[in-house]
Design a protein around this motif. Sequence first.
Motif, short mmCIF file in Angstrom:
data_model
loop_
_atom_site.label_atom_id
_atom_site.label_comp_id
_atom_site.label_asym_id
_atom_site.label_seq_id
_atom_site.Cartn_x
_atom_site.Cartn_y
_atom_site.Cartn_z
N VAL A 53 0.85 -1.19 0.00
CA VAL A 53 0.00 0.00 0.00
C VAL A 53 0.89 1.23 0.00
CG1 VAL A 53 -1.84 1.24 1.23
CG2 VAL A 53 -1.73 -1.27 1.34
N SER B 1 0.61 5.54 0.43
CA SER B 1 -0.20 6.71 0.72
C SER B 1 0.60 7.95 0.34
CB SER B 1 -0.59 6.75 2.20
OG SER B 1 -1.50 7.80 2.46
N VAL C 180 -2.42 -1.26 -3.58
CA VAL C 180 -3.39 -0.23 -3.19
C VAL C 180 -2.71 1.12 -3.27
CG1 VAL C 180 -4.93 0.62 -1.39
CG2 VAL C 180 -4.55 -1.85 -1.64
N SER D 153 -3.36 5.10 -2.38
CA SER D 153 -4.19 6.08 -1.70
C SER D 153 -3.57 7.45 -1.96
CB SER D 153 -4.26 5.78 -0.20
OG SER D 153 -5.02 6.77 0.47
N SER E 48 -3.93 11.51 -2.17
CA SER E 48 -4.72 12.66 -1.72
C SER E 48 -4.85 13.68 -2.85
CB SER E 48 -4.07 13.30 -0.50
OG SER E 48 -4.81 14.43 -0.07
N ASN F 279 -1.79 11.91 6.02
CA ASN F 279 -1.25 10.95 5.07
C ASN F 279 -1.12 9.57 5.71
OD1 ASN F 279 -0.32 10.25 2.51
ND2 ASN F 279 1.80 10.83 2.94
N ARG G 139 -4.71 8.11 6.38
CA ARG G 139 -5.34 7.63 5.16
C ARG G 139 -4.73 6.32 4.72
NH1 ARG G 139 -4.34 11.59 2.60
NH2 ARG G 139 -2.57 10.82 1.40
N GLY G 140 -3.41 6.21 4.84
CA GLY G 140 -2.74 4.98 4.45
C GLY G 140 -3.17 3.81 5.33
N SER H 140 -6.42 2.39 4.54
CA SER H 140 -6.44 1.63 3.28
C SER H 140 -5.91 0.22 3.45
CB SER H 140 -5.60 2.37 2.22
OG SER H 140 -6.11 3.67 1.97
#
Length: 299
Positions: free
Chosen positions: A71, A73, A92, A94, A96, A105, A108-109, A112
């Motif tokens: 992932v 971010s 993934v 993510s 912004s 940040n 949000r990560g 996810s």
Amino acid sequence: MDVRQAVNNHYLNIDSSVSDVSDVSDQTQPSCMNKVHSFLFITYNRSELLTKSFTSLREAVLALGLPVEFVVSDDASSLEHQVVINSLGFDVLSISDINRGLGANQNRGIASCKGGFIFQIQDDWIFVGQPSDLTDAVQVMESDPEVGIVQLTDVSSDLPSERRITRGGVMYDVFRNDQLPWDRDCGLRPYSDHPHVKRISFVKEIGSYLEGVAMGVMENDYKRRIATQKRWRVAQMTSKRIFIDYEAEHSLNPGGKRHELVVLLHKIPFVGKWIEWFIRQIWRRVDHLAAVVIARLSA
């Protein structure tokens, strides 16, 4: 809904197939082999560093044959950096739409991620360890219900620690939470934003990172929350060199840069650095004395 609320909702609704491991007994073959692991990379306008960081870790992780997700971010990097990020092969992304700062940040990560364990790595850290170091860190948490997070770099904290070993032979140090309700100097608390792995229940109980504040304020708040709770403890791998900071001079953390006073002191010929050292030692002794007094009063 802001990012912090989204994170909290994520914790409450996380897939029931991902179980907490706080009560799992230790095994020589770690049961982490059957759990999803999230490898979360935090980045902003440093795609060249992110590329080095991601590629250094990806092959080691895939060699383990673990069920994983990669992932990233990104805090609204410029277009040329986003093109690189999209080409790296993350599971993934993510991204912004506007720059919201490191706290948002990271939140949000984390929101996810679907894994029961989250490896969190900022984009300037390079993996130099062995693939087994990653499963060893998770094995520590599976075997020790007190440990909520394992730091994957050397912890400079002078806090008392206890050496422990899993049945599988993994040695690690567990630090005491100081229970002090104020900010402390760098190195006096074991948590840092250096690479680490944490279990989802720890993340849920400690809460999300502050948003809309200075980077140093955000990190000190998170350190303080960990240090003043009693459920979870911070651990580090013993005698392990797992990650190195590839280019510390590119740090975006103003807390890691010299304060104006330090710069001024260093301009004093011959004795400037000694004066800085002396001031730091005095402050640390005062802080330590206060910590000892409070510990005795609360005993």
